[in-house]
Design an enzyme around this catalytic site. Structure first.
Site, PDB file in Angstrom:
ATOM      1  N   HIS A  93     -10.269  -1.429  -6.797  1.00 25.69           N
ATOM      2  CA  HIS A  93      -9.348  -1.019  -7.512  1.00 25.69           C
ATOM      3  C   HIS A  93      -8.821  -2.139  -8.478  1.00 25.69           C
ATOM      4  O   HIS A  93      -8.460  -1.530  -9.581  1.00 25.69           O
ATOM      5  CB  HIS A  93      -8.023  -1.231  -6.303  1.00 25.69           C
ATOM      6  CG  HIS A  93      -7.992  -0.132  -5.283  1.00 25.69           C
ATOM      7  ND1 HIS A  93      -7.359  -0.199  -4.008  1.00 25.69           N
ATOM      8  CD2 HIS A  93      -9.241   0.727  -5.011  1.00 25.69           C
ATOM      9  CE1 HIS A  93      -7.804   0.700  -3.363  1.00 25.69           C
ATOM     10  NE2 HIS A  93      -8.871   1.425  -3.793  1.00 25.69           N
ATOM     11  N   GLU A 111      -5.581   3.855  -0.350  1.00 26.23           N
ATOM     12  CA  GLU A 111      -4.240   3.086  -0.061  1.00 26.23           C
ATOM     13  C   GLU A 111      -3.673   3.733   1.218  1.00 26.23           C
ATOM     14  O   GLU A 111      -2.790   3.097   1.994  1.00 26.23           O
ATOM     15  CB  GLU A 111      -3.152   3.255  -1.584  1.00 26.23           C
ATOM     16  CG  GLU A 111      -3.670   2.631  -2.631  1.00 26.23           C
ATOM     17  CD  GLU A 111      -4.094   1.281  -2.795  1.00 26.23           C
ATOM     18  OE1 GLU A 111      -4.075   0.678  -1.476  1.00 26.23           O
ATOM     19  OE2 GLU A 111      -4.285   0.472  -3.812  1.00 26.23           O
ATOM     20  N   GLU A 117      -3.381  -5.890  -7.134  1.00 28.26           N
ATOM     21  CA  GLU A 117      -4.511  -5.689  -6.405  1.00 28.26           C
ATOM     22  C   GLU A 117      -5.302  -7.203  -6.341  1.00 28.26           C
ATOM     23  O   GLU A 117      -6.161  -7.344  -5.391  1.00 28.26           O
ATOM     24  CB  GLU A 117      -5.604  -4.752  -7.232  1.00 28.26           C
ATOM     25  CG  GLU A 117      -5.015  -3.207  -7.167  1.00 28.26           C
ATOM     26  CD  GLU A 117      -4.931  -2.479  -5.982  1.00 28.26           C
ATOM     27  OE1 GLU A 117      -5.138  -3.114  -5.030  1.00 28.26           O
ATOM     28  OE2 GLU A 117      -4.275  -1.487  -5.993  1.00 28.26           O
ATOM     29  N   ASP A 144       0.554  -1.308   0.186  1.00 22.44           N
ATOM     30  CA  ASP A 144      -0.022   0.126  -0.032  1.00 22.44           C
ATOM     31  C   ASP A 144       0.856   1.174   0.050  1.00 22.44           C
ATOM     32  O   ASP A 144       0.279   2.417  -0.604  1.00 22.44           O
ATOM     33  CB  ASP A 144      -0.961  -0.024   1.253  1.00 22.44           C
ATOM     34  CG  ASP A 144      -2.235  -0.920   0.891  1.00 22.44           C
ATOM     35  OD1 ASP A 144      -2.714  -0.778  -0.178  1.00 22.44           O
ATOM     36  OD2 ASP A 144      -2.466  -1.496   1.815  1.00 22.44           O
ATOM     37  N   HIS A 198      -4.936   2.701   4.067  1.00 21.93           N
ATOM     38  CA  HIS A 198      -4.840   1.340   4.231  1.00 21.93           C
ATOM     39  C   HIS A 198      -3.613   1.388   5.112  1.00 21.93           C
ATOM     40  O   HIS A 198      -3.245   0.673   6.131  1.00 21.93           O
ATOM     41  CB  HIS A 198      -4.678   0.622   3.197  1.00 21.93           C
ATOM     42  CG  HIS A 198      -5.876   0.255   2.260  1.00 21.93           C
ATOM     43  ND1 HIS A 198      -5.823  -0.161   1.127  1.00 21.93           N
ATOM     44  CD2 HIS A 198      -6.909   0.696   2.671  1.00 21.93           C
ATOM     45  CE1 HIS A 198      -7.021  -0.028   0.661  1.00 21.93           C
ATOM     46  NE2 HIS A 198      -7.802   0.306   1.614  1.00 21.93           N
ATOM     47  N   GLU A 247      -9.665  -2.845  -2.178  1.00 19.29           N
ATOM     48  CA  GLU A 247      -8.863  -3.408  -3.231  1.00 19.29           C
ATOM     49  C   GLU A 247     -10.009  -4.039  -4.284  1.00 19.29           C
ATOM     50  O   GLU A 247      -9.276  -3.953  -5.537  1.00 19.29           O
ATOM     51  CB  GLU A 247      -7.950  -4.373  -2.631  1.00 19.29           C
ATOM     52  CG  GLU A 247      -7.128  -4.036  -1.382  1.00 19.29           C
ATOM     53  CD  GLU A 247      -6.109  -2.913  -1.757  1.00 19.29           C
ATOM     54  OE1 GLU A 247      -5.933  -2.596  -3.010  1.00 19.29           O
ATOM     55  OE2 GLU A 247      -5.424  -2.413  -0.969  1.00 19.29           O
ATOM     56  N   TYR A 249      -2.919  -0.291   8.868  1.00 17.08           N
ATOM     57  CA  TYR A 249      -1.775  -1.130   9.493  1.00 17.08           C
ATOM     58  C   TYR A 249      -1.123  -0.457  10.481  1.00 17.08           C
ATOM     59  O   TYR A 249      -0.563  -1.062  11.409  1.00 17.08           O
ATOM     60  CB  TYR A 249      -0.827  -1.300   8.018  1.00 17.08           C
ATOM     61  CG  TYR A 249      -1.409  -2.112   6.990  1.00 17.08           C
ATOM     62  CD1 TYR A 249      -2.248  -3.058   7.189  1.00 17.08           C
ATOM     63  CD2 TYR A 249      -1.167  -1.499   5.498  1.00 17.08           C
ATOM     64  CE1 TYR A 249      -3.213  -3.423   6.001  1.00 17.08           C
ATOM     65  CE2 TYR A 249      -1.547  -2.138   4.531  1.00 17.08           C
ATOM     66  CZ  TYR A 249      -2.686  -2.983   4.835  1.00 17.08           C
ATOM     67  OH  TYR A 249      -3.094  -3.428   3.596  1.00 17.08           O
TER      68      TYR A 249
END
Length: 339
Positions: free
Chosen positions: A220, A118, A183, A87, A121, A217, A125
């Site tokens: 995407h 992204e 993706e 990402d 994301h 995703e 994380y």
């Protein structure tokens, strides 16, 4: 191939003359006059799918992580390290490497939104790492020190670097295939491992976070599949036998890398994820992605772990086993028939 002009008052390009790349846009976003309706549909769906990482309840995961086996902890950490890399790469790649050459304003719009997602994301994380893991610094450095991870990352970045150093029409098309592969294949060993933990009642917050990430995703993936298919109609001369052979080799390499990665992180010690199952699942995904862009499948295998699909759904109440107010954001479920 030249980067598009941000401001191009001399352009006389009509809407019907637009191209995915290689066009001559004015630089003005006339969103009431668009060529690619599917792109605008995706834009609206992405807006409806908006969610925020800090609203996912990770409280129970903190206790769950401490009770994981050593193998499960190592796999969890390695999965996060790989997802963080991909990402991070995509956030920069889309804005700096791909979007400057895309000459459809409605697709420019979607790529900017994708880059935002992204980046979101990456925040997800960070929440997972900071909330749960006891090895935060090590996770963020694994891309340097874990040679299996580094070799996979190097392979993923190679095609993007080709576009950056030599922006030709063919390099752009190959980058579009590379985005589809990233993706649609490279995330899935990690996703599946986290769903496997959740299936046994562990790390439910992490799996919920991944559900939201995977939903993004998938949009995407649909974006790049549609870009490839539209380009095939607009620029059929680019789809030479040599290019198609290169694309098949890209898919074969991706299947090998992702299968090896899945086996590496699980070490044959995760119940329900044998080496054979991992490899067959990745092969199944590759075939599905190939068929979506009008190419013949390579492996012709059945889906070996269909329960994974149920874990990633939002609308099926039977599989909606997560709790927390973030489930209120499930309004934007993806219907592929719209695209």
């Amino acid at each position: 191939m030249e980067r598009k002009k941000i401001y191009n008052p001399d352009s006389t390009e009509k809407t019907s003359q637009r191209k995915i790349f290689g066009g001559n846009p004015t630089g003005i976003f006339e969103l009431n006059d668009i060529k690619y309706q599917w792109a605008y549909n995706l834009w609206e769906m992405m807006l409806n799918n908006t969610w925020f990482p800090k609203e996912v309840d990770m409280t129970q995961d903190i206790s769950d992580y401490k009770r994981l086996t050593d193998t499960e902890k190592v796999a969890y950490d390695k999965v996060l390290a790989q997802l963080i890399f991909m990402d991070s790469l995509q956030t920069n790649n889309l804005i700096d490497n791909v979007n400057p050459f895309i000459t459809s304003p409605e697709i420019n719009l979607v790529l900017v939104r994708q880059s935002f997602e992204e980046a979101l994301h990456s925040q997800s994380y960070a929440v997972m790492v900071d909330s749960i893991s006891q090895n935060s610094d090590e996770i963020y450095q694994l891309w340097r020190t874990d040679m299996m991870l580094k070799s996979k990352n190097d392979a993923i970045a190679k095609v993007y670097e080709e576009l950056s150093s030599n922006p030709t029409d063919t390099a752009m098309l190959k980058a579009m295939f590379a985005n589809q592969i990233l993706e649609g294949i490279y995330f899935y060993s990690g996703f599946t491992y986290l769903y496997t933990l959740a299936r046994s009642g562990k790390m439910l917050g992490s799996a919920q976070m991944i559900r939201f990430i995977q939903r993004d995703e998938v949009t995407h993936l649909v974006l790049f599949q549609n870009m490839i298919n539209a380009t095939k109609k607009e620029r059929p001369e680019l789809f030479t036998p040599q290019l198609i052979e290169e694309v098949y080799e890209m898919f074969k390499s991706a299947v090998r890398l992702e299968s090896e990665w899945g086996k590496y992180i699980t070490q044959g010690q995760i119940l329900g994820l044998t080496d054979d199952i991992i490899e067959q699942y990745i092969q199944y995904l590759a075939d599905d992605r190939l068929k979506a862009i009008g190419l013949k499948p390579l492996y012709n295998v059945m889906h070996p772990i269909k329960w994974v699909d149920n874990f990633s759904k939002f609308n099926d109440q039977k599989t909606n086993f997560f709790e927390g107010n973030v489930t209120n954001y499930s309004k934007g479920s993806l219907n592929l028939d719209d695209f």
